[in-house]
Design an enzyme around this catalytic site. Structure first.
Site, PDB file in Angstrom:
ATOM      1  N   CYS A 229       0.868  -1.187   0.000  1.00 37.02           N
ATOM      2  CA  CYS A 229       0.000   0.000   0.000  1.00 37.02           C
ATOM      3  C   CYS A 229       0.900   1.232   0.000  1.00 37.02           C
ATOM      4  CB  CYS A 229      -0.914  -0.019   1.218  1.00 37.02           C
ATOM      5  SG  CYS A 229      -1.765   1.554   1.490  1.00 37.02           S
TER       6      CYS A 229
ATOM      7  N   HIS B  26      -6.170   3.469   0.494  1.00 42.39           N
ATOM      8  CA  HIS B  26      -5.905   3.706   1.922  1.00 42.39           C
ATOM      9  C   HIS B  26      -6.606   5.029   2.185  1.00 42.39           C
ATOM     10  CE1 HIS B  26      -2.767   3.810   5.437  1.00 42.39           C
ATOM     11  NE2 HIS B  26      -3.643   4.806   5.620  1.00 42.39           N
TER      12      HIS B  26
ATOM     13  N   HIS C 284      -8.052   8.530   2.769  1.00 39.45           N
ATOM     14  CA  HIS C 284      -7.353   9.806   2.916  1.00 39.45           C
ATOM     15  C   HIS C 284      -8.309  10.935   2.573  1.00 39.45           C
ATOM     16  CE1 HIS C 284      -6.856   8.319  -1.196  1.00 39.45           C
ATOM     17  NE2 HIS C 284      -6.940   9.582  -1.577  1.00 39.45           N
TER      18      HIS C 284
HETATM   19  P1  AMP Z   1      -7.495   9.736  -4.688  1.00 38.75           P
HETATM   20  O1  AMP Z   1      -7.564   9.838  -6.189  1.00 38.75           O
HETATM   21  O2  AMP Z   1      -8.595  10.414  -3.972  1.00 38.75           O
HETATM   22  O3  AMP Z   1      -7.297   8.290  -4.250  1.00 38.75           O
HETATM   23  O4  AMP Z   1      -6.199  10.528  -4.282  1.00 38.75           O
HETATM   24  C1  AMP Z   1      -4.904  10.007  -4.351  1.00 38.75           C
HETATM   25  C2  AMP Z   1      -3.964  11.172  -4.319  1.00 38.75           C
HETATM   26  O5  AMP Z   1      -2.669  10.697  -3.968  1.00 38.75           O
HETATM   27  C3  AMP Z   1      -3.814  11.898  -5.656  1.00 38.75           C
HETATM   28  O6  AMP Z   1      -4.218  13.268  -5.510  1.00 38.75           O
HETATM   29  C4  AMP Z   1      -2.320  11.768  -5.978  1.00 38.75           C
HETATM   30  O7  AMP Z   1      -1.785  12.913  -6.576  1.00 38.75           O
HETATM   31  C5  AMP Z   1      -1.711  11.506  -4.603  1.00 38.75           C
HETATM   32  N1  AMP Z   1      -0.463  10.793  -4.594  1.00 38.75           N
HETATM   33  C6  AMP Z   1      -0.151   9.660  -5.284  1.00 38.75           C
HETATM   34  N2  AMP Z   1       1.112   9.271  -4.985  1.00 38.75           N
HETATM   35  C7  AMP Z   1       1.598  10.168  -4.098  1.00 38.75           C
HETATM   36  C8  AMP Z   1       2.844  10.307  -3.413  1.00 38.75           C
HETATM   37  N3  AMP Z   1       3.849   9.453  -3.584  1.00 38.75           N
HETATM   38  N4  AMP Z   1       2.999  11.367  -2.580  1.00 38.75           N
HETATM   39  C9  AMP Z   1       1.995  12.261  -2.414  1.00 38.75           C
HETATM   40  N5  AMP Z   1       0.796  12.170  -3.001  1.00 38.75           N
HETATM   41  C10 AMP Z   1       0.596  11.146  -3.841  1.00 38.75           C
HETATM   42 ZN    ZN Z   2      -2.271   1.426   3.678  1.00 36.27          ZN
END
Ligand code: AMP
Ligand code: ZN
Length: 113
Positions: A2, A97, A99
């Protein structure tokens, strides 16, 4: 595997904004506004439904709420930000996960609801 568990464990770097025993908050890698922070519980829950169903759900939910407000304060957008949670692939969730996106620092005109 994850992605956000790896970030919480420090295996993948992030730009930390705020942290306590329950949450890690870090800048989104692909920001949609000047302020775009992800508030992530340190315990893995797939999504908000899993969070709500967990015995520790109430505790983590309260900590998430406080962290959202704290992040807004740290970023200087208190009282003027948007919080988004995508639950499930069809709603746009890409990292499984739970958020919460905290978005601000610009006029938030694109209103879905
Ligand atoms: P969601 O589409 O709501 O699942 O949001 C996932 C978010 O995670 C997106 O806005 C991505 O830009 C962000 N994301 C993906 N990988 C990373 C990372 N390594 N560090 C910070 N944010 C990330
Ligand atoms: Zn997780």
């Amino acid at each position: 595997m994850c992605l956000f568990c790896d970030i919480v464990e420090g295996k993948i770097p992030s730009t930390k904004v705020y942290e306590n025993d329950y949450v890690l908050c870090f800048d989104d890698i692909n920001p949609v506004a000047p302020v775009h922070v992800l508030v992530v519980p340190k315990k893995h829950f797939d999504n908000i439904d899993a969070l709500a169903a967990d015995p520790e759900g109430a505790l983590y939910s309260a900590e998430i709420t406080k962290a959202i407000s704290e992040v807004a304060k740290i970023k200087g957008v208190t009282g003027s930000y948007r919080t988004i949670n995508n639950c499930g692939e069809k709603a746009g969730q890409t990292v499984m996960h739970v958020h919460f996106h905290v978005i601000g620092g610009a006029e938030l005109t694109e209103k879905l609801i």
